[in-house]
Design a protein around this motif. Structure first.
Motif, PDB file in Angstrom:
ATOM      1  N   ARG A  38      35.128  43.001  32.673  1.00 49.99           N
ATOM      2  CA  ARG A  38      35.557  44.352  32.745  1.00 49.99           C
ATOM      3  C   ARG A  38      34.149  45.298  33.271  1.00 49.99           C
ATOM      4  NH1 ARG A  38      34.454  42.107  28.109  1.00 49.99           N
ATOM      5  NH2 ARG A  38      32.896  43.107  26.644  1.00 49.99           N
ATOM      6  N   SER A  61      43.504  33.413  20.410  1.00 47.11           N
ATOM      7  CA  SER A  61      41.913  33.489  20.496  1.00 47.11           C
ATOM      8  C   SER A  61      41.440  33.635  18.977  1.00 47.11           C
ATOM      9  CB  SER A  61      41.936  34.923  21.075  1.00 47.11           C
ATOM     10  OG  SER A  61      40.420  35.430  20.509  1.00 47.11           O
ATOM     11  N   GLU A  65      40.671  40.476  19.349  1.00 47.24           N
ATOM     12  CA  GLU A  65      39.949  41.503  20.347  1.00 47.24           C
ATOM     13  C   GLU A  65      38.559  41.492  20.411  1.00 47.24           C
ATOM     14  OE1 GLU A  65      42.323  45.299  20.501  1.00 47.24           O
ATOM     15  OE2 GLU A  65      44.089  44.184  20.035  1.00 47.24           O
ATOM     16  N   ARG A  66      37.733  40.900  19.522  1.00 43.63           N
ATOM     17  CA  ARG A  66      36.369  40.825  19.570  1.00 43.63           C
ATOM     18  C   ARG A  66      35.962  39.754  20.742  1.00 43.63           C
ATOM     19  NH1 ARG A  66      33.302  40.500  14.208  1.00 43.63           N
ATOM     20  NH2 ARG A  66      31.528  41.233  15.608  1.00 43.63           N
ATOM     21  N   SER A  67      36.706  38.885  21.077  1.00 51.27           N
ATOM     22  CA  SER A  67      36.473  37.592  22.099  1.00 51.27           C
ATOM     23  C   SER A  67      36.329  38.600  23.510  1.00 51.27           C
ATOM     24  CB  SER A  67      37.585  36.848  22.382  1.00 51.27           C
ATOM     25  OG  SER A  67      37.676  36.072  20.942  1.00 51.27           O
ATOM     26  N   GLN A  68      35.242  38.042  24.163  1.00 56.64           N
ATOM     27  CA  GLN A  68      34.956  38.625  25.507  1.00 56.64           C
ATOM     28  C   GLN A  68      36.206  38.681  26.333  1.00 56.64           C
ATOM     29  OE1 GLN A  68      32.333  40.591  26.094  1.00 56.64           O
ATOM     30  NE2 GLN A  68      31.764  40.295  23.871  1.00 56.64           N
ATOM     31  N   TYR A  69      36.760  37.302  26.407  1.00 62.13           N
ATOM     32  CA  TYR A  69      37.834  37.335  27.200  1.00 62.13           C
ATOM     33  C   TYR A  69      39.167  38.159  27.004  1.00 62.13           C
ATOM     34  CZ  TYR A  69      40.081  33.733  24.345  1.00 62.13           C
ATOM     35  OH  TYR A  69      40.773  32.948  23.379  1.00 62.13           O
ATOM     36  N   ARG A  71      38.913  41.157  25.646  1.00 61.02           N
ATOM     37  CA  ARG A  71      38.344  42.434  26.111  1.00 61.02           C
ATOM     38  C   ARG A  71      38.589  42.596  27.785  1.00 61.02           C
ATOM     39  NH1 ARG A  71      32.706  43.678  23.253  1.00 61.02           N
ATOM     40  NH2 ARG A  71      33.168  45.700  24.215  1.00 61.02           N
ATOM     41  N   ASN A  72      38.107  41.527  28.220  1.00 60.04           N
ATOM     42  CA  ASN A  72      38.602  41.530  29.752  1.00 60.04           C
ATOM     43  C   ASN A  72      40.013  41.470  30.336  1.00 60.04           C
ATOM     44  OD1 ASN A  72      35.873  41.167  30.290  1.00 60.04           O
ATOM     45  ND2 ASN A  72      35.816  38.915  30.705  1.00 60.04           N
ATOM     46  N   LYS A  74      42.336  43.026  28.288  1.00 54.62           N
ATOM     47  CA  LYS A  74      42.753  44.429  28.133  1.00 54.62           C
ATOM     48  C   LYS A  74      42.266  45.294  29.165  1.00 54.62           C
ATOM     49  CE  LYS A  74      42.663  46.263  24.147  1.00 54.62           C
ATOM     50  NZ  LYS A  74      42.273  46.588  22.850  1.00 54.62           N
ATOM     51  N   ALA A  75      41.244  44.883  30.095  1.00 60.89           N
ATOM     52  CA  ALA A  75      41.009  45.651  31.231  1.00 60.89           C
ATOM     53  C   ALA A  75      41.670  45.233  32.403  1.00 60.89           C
ATOM     54  CB  ALA A  75      39.306  45.769  31.461  1.00 60.89           C
TER      55      ALA A  75
END
Length: 131
Positions: A38, A61, A65-69, A71-72, A74-75
């Protein structure tokens, strides 16, 4: 978030980032989820456990929503998934209303046990695959 939960998150993600993920993503038959960073815009590959059901790939997961993937996703929900050595493109959907514990019962056992043991905020993800 409790201090113990935060400690579990930090320990697990540090191990995964430095040891587990670099080794696992090199295994030709390991399932890998590829997202677009992101911030960087670069491809990010994360080994995952999940199962293809028809034209969808399901995974859970362990840190939501703390996982980096996550968060990616979501973007930019456009992803690729390597299943049995073959890449598939798709669109990822976060499924907060799905029961992740029930979902884990239908996914590969070894990964599901690890997710249940380490996870602090389980979140189901469905990837609609395009052939």
């Amino acid at each position: 978030m409790s201090r113990l939960t935060d400690l579990r998150f930090r320990a697990a993600t540090t191990f995964q980032r430095r040891v587990g993920n670099p080794l696992l993503r090199r295994l030709p038959l390991q399932t890998v989820l590829e997202t677009t960073g992101r911030v960087s815009g670069q491809a990010r590959q994360t080994p995952v456990g999940g199962r293809r059901v028809g034209d969808s790939f399901w995974l859970v997961s362990e840190f939501g929503e703390r996982s980096q993937y996550v968060r990616n996703i979501k973007a930019d929900p456009r992803v690729r998934v390597r299943i049995r050595g073959r890449w598939h493109t798709g669109t990822a959907h976060l499924m907060p209303d799905d029961d992740p514990v029930a979902r884990l019962r239908s996914l590969p056992r070894a990964n599901s046990l690890a997710v249940r043991a380490l996870g602090t905020d389980l979140l189901t993800i469905r990837v609609d695959l395009v052939e």
